[in-house]
Design a protein around this motif. Structure first.
Motif, PDB file in Angstrom:
ATOM      1  N   SER A 279       0.829  -1.208   0.000  1.00 60.31           N
ATOM      2  CA  SER A 279       0.000   0.000   0.000  1.00 60.31           C
ATOM      3  C   SER A 279       0.860   1.252   0.000  1.00 60.31           C
ATOM      4  CB  SER A 279      -0.924   0.011   1.216  1.00 60.31           C
ATOM      5  OG  SER A 279      -0.187   0.270   2.392  1.00 60.31           O
ATOM      6  N   LEU A 441     -12.164  -9.714   4.919  1.00 62.47           N
ATOM      7  CA  LEU A 441     -12.407  -8.274   4.938  1.00 62.47           C
ATOM      8  C   LEU A 441     -11.296  -7.627   4.118  1.00 62.47           C
ATOM      9  CD1 LEU A 441     -13.958  -5.801   6.022  1.00 62.47           C
ATOM     10  CD2 LEU A 441     -12.370  -5.785   7.965  1.00 62.47           C
ATOM     11  N   ARG A 443      -9.636  -4.278   2.347  1.00 59.74           N
ATOM     12  CA  ARG A 443      -9.559  -2.810   2.339  1.00 59.74           C
ATOM     13  C   ARG A 443      -8.409  -2.389   1.448  1.00 59.74           C
ATOM     14  NH1 ARG A 443     -10.568  -1.866   8.817  1.00 59.74           N
ATOM     15  NH2 ARG A 443     -12.860  -1.881   8.743  1.00 59.74           N
ATOM     16  N   ASN A 444      -8.705  -1.488   0.528  1.00 58.10           N
ATOM     17  CA  ASN A 444      -7.697  -0.995  -0.424  1.00 58.10           C
ATOM     18  C   ASN A 444      -7.034  -2.138  -1.186  1.00 58.10           C
ATOM     19  OD1 ASN A 444      -8.098   1.721   0.417  1.00 58.10           O
ATOM     20  ND2 ASN A 444      -6.739   1.374   2.174  1.00 58.10           N
ATOM     21  N   CYS A 447      -6.466  -8.046   1.830  1.00 58.63           N
ATOM     22  CA  CYS A 447      -7.186  -8.752   2.890  1.00 58.63           C
ATOM     23  C   CYS A 447      -6.558  -8.413   4.237  1.00 58.63           C
ATOM     24  CB  CYS A 447      -7.136 -10.262   2.654  1.00 58.63           C
ATOM     25  SG  CYS A 447      -7.944 -11.209   3.973  1.00 58.63           S
ATOM     26  N   ARG A 507     -20.542  -9.976   3.603  1.00 58.95           N
ATOM     27  CA  ARG A 507     -19.541  -8.926   3.826  1.00 58.95           C
ATOM     28  C   ARG A 507     -20.123  -7.806   4.683  1.00 58.95           C
ATOM     29  NH1 ARG A 507     -18.262 -10.030  -1.687  1.00 58.95           N
ATOM     30  NH2 ARG A 507     -19.572  -8.265  -2.354  1.00 58.95           N
ATOM     31  N   VAL A 511     -18.715  -6.483   8.368  1.00 59.13           N
ATOM     32  CA  VAL A 511     -18.426  -5.080   8.682  1.00 59.13           C
ATOM     33  C   VAL A 511     -19.226  -4.633   9.906  1.00 59.13           C
ATOM     34  CG1 VAL A 511     -18.644  -2.708   7.855  1.00 59.13           C
ATOM     35  CG2 VAL A 511     -17.787  -4.483   6.319  1.00 59.13           C
ATOM     36  N   SER A 515     -17.618  -3.528  13.631  1.00 57.35           N
ATOM     37  CA  SER A 515     -17.861  -2.122  13.970  1.00 57.35           C
ATOM     38  C   SER A 515     -18.454  -1.971  15.369  1.00 57.35           C
ATOM     39  CB  SER A 515     -18.806  -1.481  12.941  1.00 57.35           C
ATOM     40  OG  SER A 515     -18.237  -1.506  11.654  1.00 57.35           O
TER      41      SER A 515
END
Length: 516
Positions: A279, A441, A443-444, A447, A507, A511, A515
């Protein structure tokens, strides 16, 4: 010269230089070669100079490099298995590979395995070397060594049926990779190179053979140290590292500690990443902490011998949301194809196809699976070469490859390539589990967490008990990196109107859970 011949030359010319350092000891190049040839001579005497592969079991012990080289020098492919691997999985690998022998640098007892495989333990290794090494030339001939299309090593990766699959890497494949590394990303006698990945993970090949050919010192990091940050950073401070080779995730863990900077590692000049998505956020932090070090991103599946692309990440690259994976190495091709197998236009996404001299011959003993994933293409420059369907989605722009994620249920998690269906298979074998789905999960494009959504039939058991029981049972059959971090108990698995599992709703539920 091939890879083994180059290592032989290095060991002969610089016998007193350090080749391998671990928390349990060190090896010079001269010791490495003398001990490897001694053990290889014993293997040839007992098994012959060709035949089924040999399993090398252990973690980062000082004996491991000797065992790996000894197999290759004896004309046998080796199968590296980390000591953290569950015995049931090892049994499957033994049966699948028809391995002739297990050489163990760690504690491995015969009664732990269902398969009746001969085991040479660490004490026996030491005795064999002691009995043979006296009077041997520092550089002995290696007439029986693996070469050409012979398998050099076989690394087992995750399989969708619940059984691991063995990727065969030939001597030619390895020579192609090492030759590219030593031209484009060379290690030298002045380098101390981090060996963070276990030898059962092909990222370890990125530092092991190029470092030995270049004359560098390999600095092995025991996984137990990574669980003790204070002790790990203390060891790193004394390491003299010049080149960092790891997954991005491991660097991210280190970056969580403020001590991880150029004061801790003042000689560090290169970060070399492979195994998963890198990233921009990670690179920015590294550039701030280590302003004099360059960051190199690479890409390649196990089936293509570690990596096929590389690029030095610049400030210009950081302006984009997705970092490039790099330019293709020589004697190789990267194609982007659509669902019909036709090449896409520049910048258009499709499946990444890799072709060239680094591509594996296929999966050991699994012809049907090999035919599904591998094929041959004819190239004007390269002639007829092996090709592999990666299942990764990407595109090419300005000569650089960009990777956008997986096209199927296979993911990269903490540097390991994982088949979600394999984890699901093992969850569903647990008593009381009626149905399961493994949900990552992401993100960008990366995993960051694995979860298992589970429907159970045992209503008299508390949810916390169920979760602990599932994780405990999975630890008996799967490596730790494949065990879901979060277990979520559901009344039923959601389905779409077509009767398929509703991945979108799963999914969303994941989330929602994290959260809370």
């Amino acid at each position: 010269m091939n890879t083994l011949q180059q290592i032989q030359e290095r060991c002969g010319n610089y016998p007193d230089s350090i080749a391998y350092i671990t928390q349990g000891g060190a090896l010079t190049y001269g010791e490495l070669w003398r001990q490897s040839t001694a053990l290889s001579a014993w293997l040839i005497d007992k098994l012959g100079s060709s035949g089924p592969p040999i399993i090398v079991y252990g973690h980062m012990q000082v004996e491991l490099p000797v065992c790996l080289l000894a197999c290759a020098l004896a004309g046998r492919a080796y199968i590296p298995i980390d000591e953290s691997t569950p015995y049931e999985r090892i049994d499957k690998i033994i049966d699948s590979s028809c391995a002739a022998l297990m050489i163990s640098a760690a504690e491995a007892k015969q009664e732990n395995f269902k398969s009746r495989i001969p085991i040479i333990d660490v004490a026996s290794i030491g005795q064999i070397i002691h009995d043979s090494v006296d009077g041997m030339s520092p550089v002995s001939p290696v007439p029986a060594s693996v070469k050409g299309a012979d398998n050099f090593y076989i690394i087992y990766t995750s399989g969708s049926t619940g059984d691991p699959k063995g990727v065969q890497i030939s001597a030619d494949n390895l020579d192609s990779f090492v030759g590219w590394m030593n031209t484009s990303l060379p290690f030298t006698e002045q380098d101390v190179v981090l060996n963070q990945a276990p030898f059962s993970f092909d990222l370890s090949v990125m530092n092991f053979y190029p470092a030995l050919v270049g004359g560098a010192a390999l600095w092995a990091l025991n996984s137990q140290l990574t669980e003790q940050p204070e002790e790990m950073f203390s060891e790193l401070q004394d390491s003299g590292l010049t080149c960092w080779v790891s997954t991005p995730s491991f660097a991210e863990v280190c970056l969580m500690n403020r001590i991880f900077d150029d004061k801790l590692l003042p000689s560090l000049r290169t970060f070399l990443f492979c195994g998963e998505q890198l990233s921009a956020g990670t690179v920015k932090k590294l550039m701030q902490r280590f302003p004099n070090a360059k960051v190199i991103n690479t890409y390649g599946p196990t089936e293509a011998t570690v990596a096929m692309t590389s690029v030095v990440i610049t400030q210009e690259h950081l302006a984009a949301s997705l970092l490039p994976a790099g330019k293709c190495k020589p004697k190789s091709r990267i194609l982007i194809v659509d669902s019909d197998g036709k090449e896409t236009d520049e910048g258009e996404q499709g499946e990444i196809i890799i072709a060239g001299h680094g591509v594996s011959k296929g999966y050991l003993g699994q012809d049907e699976l090999t035919e599904k994933s591998f094929f041959s293409i004819e190239d004007e420059e390269l002639g007829v070469v092996r090709a592999y369907r990666t299942g990764d989605i990407g595109y090419i722009k300005d000569g650089l490859l960009y990777c956008c994620g997986r096209a199927d249920s296979q993911i990269k998690y903490n540097g390991y390539r994982i088949e979600l269906e394999e984890i699901q298979f093992h969850v569903e074998q647990i008593e009381g589990v009626k149905g399961a789905a493994v949900v990552p999960l992401v993100r960008n494009g990366k995993c960051v967490l694995l979860s298992a959504m589970v429907v159970t039939e045992r209503k008299d058991e508390e949810e916390e008990q169920i979760m602990r029981r599932i994780k405990r049972r999975l630890a008996e059959t799967l490596p730790s990196y494949m065990i879901p971090h979060k277990i979520i108990i559901l009344d039923r698995l959601p389905l779409t109107q077509n009767g398929k599992l509703d991945a979108k709703r799963l999914r969303e539920r994941l989330v929602e859970e994290i959260s809370r």
